[in-house]
Design a protein around this motif. Structure first.
Motif, PDB file in Angstrom:
ATOM      1  N   THR A 132      11.946 -13.793  -7.169  1.00 53.16           N
ATOM      2  CA  THR A 132      12.134 -12.440  -7.714  1.00 53.16           C
ATOM      3  C   THR A 132      11.256 -12.171  -8.929  1.00 53.16           C
ATOM      4  O   THR A 132      11.424 -11.152  -9.597  1.00 53.16           O
ATOM      5  CB  THR A 132      13.610 -12.205  -8.086  1.00 53.16           C
ATOM      6  N   GLY A 133      10.334 -13.077  -9.247  1.00 53.54           N
ATOM      7  CA  GLY A 133       9.380 -12.804 -10.319  1.00 53.54           C
ATOM      8  C   GLY A 133       9.777 -13.349 -11.678  1.00 53.54           C
ATOM      9  O   GLY A 133       9.367 -12.800 -12.700  1.00 53.54           O
ATOM     10  N   LYS A 134      10.537 -14.439 -11.701  1.00 52.43           N
ATOM     11  CA  LYS A 134      10.957 -14.989 -12.994  1.00 52.43           C
ATOM     12  C   LYS A 134       9.752 -15.525 -13.776  1.00 52.43           C
ATOM     13  O   LYS A 134       9.667 -15.345 -14.989  1.00 52.43           O
ATOM     14  CB  LYS A 134      12.005 -16.084 -12.784  1.00 52.43           C
ATOM     15  N   GLU A 135       8.825 -16.189 -13.080  1.00 53.34           N
ATOM     16  CA  GLU A 135       7.643 -16.697 -13.784  1.00 53.34           C
ATOM     17  C   GLU A 135       6.758 -15.554 -14.271  1.00 53.34           C
ATOM     18  O   GLU A 135       6.166 -15.632 -15.352  1.00 53.34           O
ATOM     19  CB  GLU A 135       6.844 -17.648 -12.892  1.00 53.34           C
ATOM     20  N   VAL A 136       6.666 -14.482 -13.491  1.00 50.34           N
ATOM     21  CA  VAL A 136       5.899 -13.306 -13.925  1.00 50.34           C
ATOM     22  C   VAL A 136       6.499 -12.743 -15.209  1.00 50.34           C
ATOM     23  O   VAL A 136       5.771 -12.385 -16.149  1.00 50.34           O
ATOM     24  CB  VAL A 136       5.887 -12.231 -12.816  1.00 50.34           C
ATOM     25  N   LEU A 137       7.827 -12.681 -15.271  1.00 54.86           N
ATOM     26  CA  LEU A 137       8.496 -12.168 -16.462  1.00 54.86           C
ATOM     27  C   LEU A 137       8.248 -13.098 -17.650  1.00 54.86           C
ATOM     28  O   LEU A 137       8.007 -12.637 -18.774  1.00 54.86           O
ATOM     29  CB  LEU A 137       9.996 -12.035 -16.185  1.00 54.86           C
ATOM     30  N   ALA A 138       8.295 -14.407 -17.408  1.00 54.09           N
ATOM     31  CA  ALA A 138       8.036 -15.373 -18.482  1.00 54.09           C
ATOM     32  C   ALA A 138       6.611 -15.230 -19.009  1.00 54.09           C
ATOM     33  O   ALA A 138       6.362 -15.277 -20.220  1.00 54.09           O
ATOM     34  CB  ALA A 138       8.275 -16.791 -17.965  1.00 54.09           C
ATOM     35  N   ARG A 139       5.660 -15.049 -18.100  1.00 47.31           N
ATOM     36  CA  ARG A 139       4.264 -14.895 -18.528  1.00 47.31           C
ATOM     37  C   ARG A 139       4.084 -13.596 -19.311  1.00 47.31           C
ATOM     38  O   ARG A 139       3.289 -13.533 -20.263  1.00 47.31           O
ATOM     39  CB  ARG A 139       3.339 -14.924 -17.307  1.00 47.31           C
ATOM     40  N   THR A 140       4.820 -12.558 -18.927  1.00 51.60           N
ATOM     41  CA  THR A 140       4.772 -11.292 -19.665  1.00 51.60           C
ATOM     42  C   THR A 140       5.244 -11.494 -21.096  1.00 51.60           C
ATOM     43  O   THR A 140       4.649 -10.961 -22.047  1.00 51.60           O
ATOM     44  CB  THR A 140       5.652 -10.242 -18.964  1.00 51.60           C
ATOM     45  N   ILE A 141       6.324 -12.254 -21.263  1.00 47.73           N
ATOM     46  CA  ILE A 141       6.830 -12.550 -22.605  1.00 47.73           C
ATOM     47  C   ILE A 141       5.766 -13.291 -23.419  1.00 47.73           C
ATOM     48  O   ILE A 141       5.503 -12.968 -24.587  1.00 47.73           O
ATOM     49  CB  ILE A 141       8.130 -13.370 -22.519  1.00 47.73           C
TER      50      ILE A 141
END
Length: 425
Positions: A132-141
Motif C-alpha cells: 500500500t505504499g508504506k516505503e513510499v510514505l517513508a521516503r517522502t518523510i
C-alpha cells in the motif's frame, strides 16, 4: 519546496490541476515572480517558454501525452471528460518519479500529515497492508526532512537471516564470529545522518527487539565483538503489516519497543478503499513503464472503470503488474479494457444463502459473509445509525460505506435488512 509557475491561461483553464498540485506540496508562483531554481513552468499551447526543458505544455484538443525528452518540453492534451487521467499524467510529468501519487482526499491528507511529521525529527511507525505504499510514505518523510541530504537505507527484517540480522543492523568486528574475515559497519552506521527504514518490524526476534530498543534510547550501537559503543545519528521509521498492539498482547512484540517506535503512527489504506487514487496511479505507472515509446498509451474510460471495479488484494503492487501487462498488450495509442488482465479474477460476488452453508465457499467468502452479518446486526442494534455502527465496529465511516456498497453489488442490501430486522424486533 518544489515550485510551479503556471501562466495566467493555464491557471484559469486548469484550476483543478493547479489546486491539486498545491495540495500535494507545490509552491505555486505567479508568472510575474522571479523563478526559483528547479521551477517547472506550465504554459498553454502557443505560449512562450522561459525554459523548455522544465516546461509542460497543456493543450485542450485531442488526447496525448509526451514526456520530457532531449531537453524538449513535455506536452499533454486532454479535455474535461479526461481530466482524472489527464491531471494525473500532468502531475507525474511535473513531479517526476520521486513525488508520491495521490488523488483520493484521504491519501492527500496522509501525505500532508507525513510532510508535517518530517519537520520533527521523531520516530514514525507506519501501519498498513502489504503493497500500500508504506516505503513510499517513508521516503517522502525523509525527502521532506532536514536529513534529505543524508542516506536513506531501507531493509526488510523478514528477508534477512535471523542469525545475521544483529550483525547486519549493528555491525561487527573482524573475527567476531566464524566467517567474519573483515569488519562491517551495519545498517545503522550506514544510515548515519539520514533515515533507516525497518520494514516488517513485527518479524524481528524478541531478543533483538531489546537491543533495538537500547539503540533508540541511547542513540548508539555496540557492534558484535566490540566493547565500546559507537554513536549514531539516525532517524528510524518502522513499517508493519500486522497490528503491533495485537502482537504486543500476544507476547510476540515488546510493549516498550512498540511505544518507542510509535511516537507518531501513520496508517496506509488498502487500494480498494481509496478508488480515486487508481486513475492517478495508473497514469503514473504508464509513464514509468512506457519506456521510449513514441506514443504513450492513454487508458480508455472502460479501462479505468475496469481498474476501479477490481478488489485489488495485492494493492498497488498488483496494479503495477496489471499496468505493465496492459502496456504489452496495447499496440496503439489507447489501453482498452480488453488489455487489462488481473493476477486473478475478482472475488466471486455471491449472495448469502439464508439458513444454508455454501460447502464450496472459500475462506475469503466465509470471512466476507461473517463481516456482512456483523455489519447487519450492528446496524440494526444502532437503529440504522452509520456513525454509531462504524464506532462500534472500530472502522471509519468511509470504510463502512465501502463495505455497504460491496454488499449491494453482491445483492445484499445490509441497510434495508437491518431496518427490517429492527422493526421486527
Amino acid at each position: 519546496m518544489r515550485s510551479i509557475t503556471p501562466s495566467a491561461t493555464v491557471e484559469q483553464a486548469h484550476l483543478t490541476l493547479v489546486s491539486s498540485l498545491r495540495a500535494q506540496g507545490f509552491s505555486v508562483q505567479p508568472a510575474t515572480a522571479r523563478a526559483q531554481p528547479g521551477t517547472t513552468f506550465l504554459v498553454a499551447e502557443g505560449e512562450a517558454m522561459a525554459a523548455p526543458s522544465r516546461t509542460v505544455i497543456l493543450g485542450a484538443q485531442g488526447r496525448e501525452v509526451i514526456p520530457f525528452r532531449d531537453g524538449q518540453p513535455a506536452r499533454i492534451a486532454y479535455g474535461h471528460a479526461d481530466a482524472a487521467v489527464g491531471n494525473a499524467f500532468a502531475r507525474a510529468l511535473v513531479g517526476g518519479p520521486e513525488l508520491p501519487t495521490a488523488a483520493d482526499p484521504e491519501s492527500l491528507a496522509l501525505l500532508a500529515l507525513a510532510e508535517r511529521v518530517a519537520q520533527a525529527d521523531i520516530t514514525v511507525l507506519i501501519n498498513g497492508p502489504t503493497g500500500t505504499g508504506k516505503e513510499v510514505l517513508a521516503r517522502t518523510i525523509h525527502l521532506n526532512s532536514e536529513r534529505r541530504d543524508g542516506p536513506f537505507v531501507a531493509i526488510n527484517c523478514a528477508a534477512l537471516p535471523e542469525t545475521m540480522l544483529e550483525a547486519m543492523l549493528f555491525g561487527h568486528q573482524k573475527g567476531a564470529f566464524t566467517g567474519a574475515s573483515s569488519g562491517g559497519e551495519g545498517f545503522f552506521r550506514a544510515a548515519n545522518g539520514g533515515t533507516l527504514l525497518l520494514d516488517e518490524i513485527a518479524e524481528m526476534p524478541l531478543n533483538l527487539q531489546a537491543k533495538l530498543l537500547r539503540v533508540l534510547q541511547e542513540r548508539e550501537v555496540v557492534p558484535i565483538g566490540a566493547t565500546m559503543p559507537q554513536p549514531v545519528d539516525v532517524r528510524v521509521i518502522a513499517c508493519a503489516n500486522r497490528d503491533l498492539q495485537a502482537e504486543v498482547a500476544a507476547g510476540r512484540f515488546r510493549a516498550d519497543l512498540y511505544y518507542r517506535l510509535s511516537v507518531f503512527p501513520l496508517t496506509t489504506k488498502a487500494l480498494a478503499e481509496r478508488p480515486q487514487d487508481i486513475p492517478a496511479l495508473a497514469a503514473t505507472m504508464i509513464l514509468r513503464h512506457a519506456g521510449n515509446r513514441p506514443t504513450i498509451p492513454w487508458p480508455s474510460d472502460a479501462a479505468i472503470a475496469t481498474l476501479v471495479a477490481h478488489d485489488w488484494p495485492g494493492n498497488v503492487r498488483e496494479l503495477e503488474n496489471v499496468i505493465q501487462r496492459a502496456l504489452l498488450f496495447a499496440g496503439g495509442d489507447t489501453i482498452e479494457a480488453s488489455h487489462i488482465v488481473f493476477d486473478r479474477p475478482a472475488a466471486p460476488r455471491l449472495a448469502p444463502m439464508p439458513g444454508a452453508a455454501n460447502e464450496d465457499a472459500t475462506l475469503g467468502q466465509v470471512v466476507q459473509l461473517s463481516e456482512f452479518a456483523a455489519i447487519r446486526e450492528t446496524l440494526a442494534a444502532c437503529g440504522g445509525s452509520r456513525i454509531e455502527t462504524a464506532r462500534r465496529l472500530g472502522i471509519s465511516e468511509r470504510t463502512l460505506r465501502y463495505r455497504l456498497a460491496r454488499a449491494r453489488e453482491q445483492g445484499d442490501d445490509l441497510v434495508a435488512a437491518a431496518s427490517t430486522r429492527a422493526v421486527s424486533a
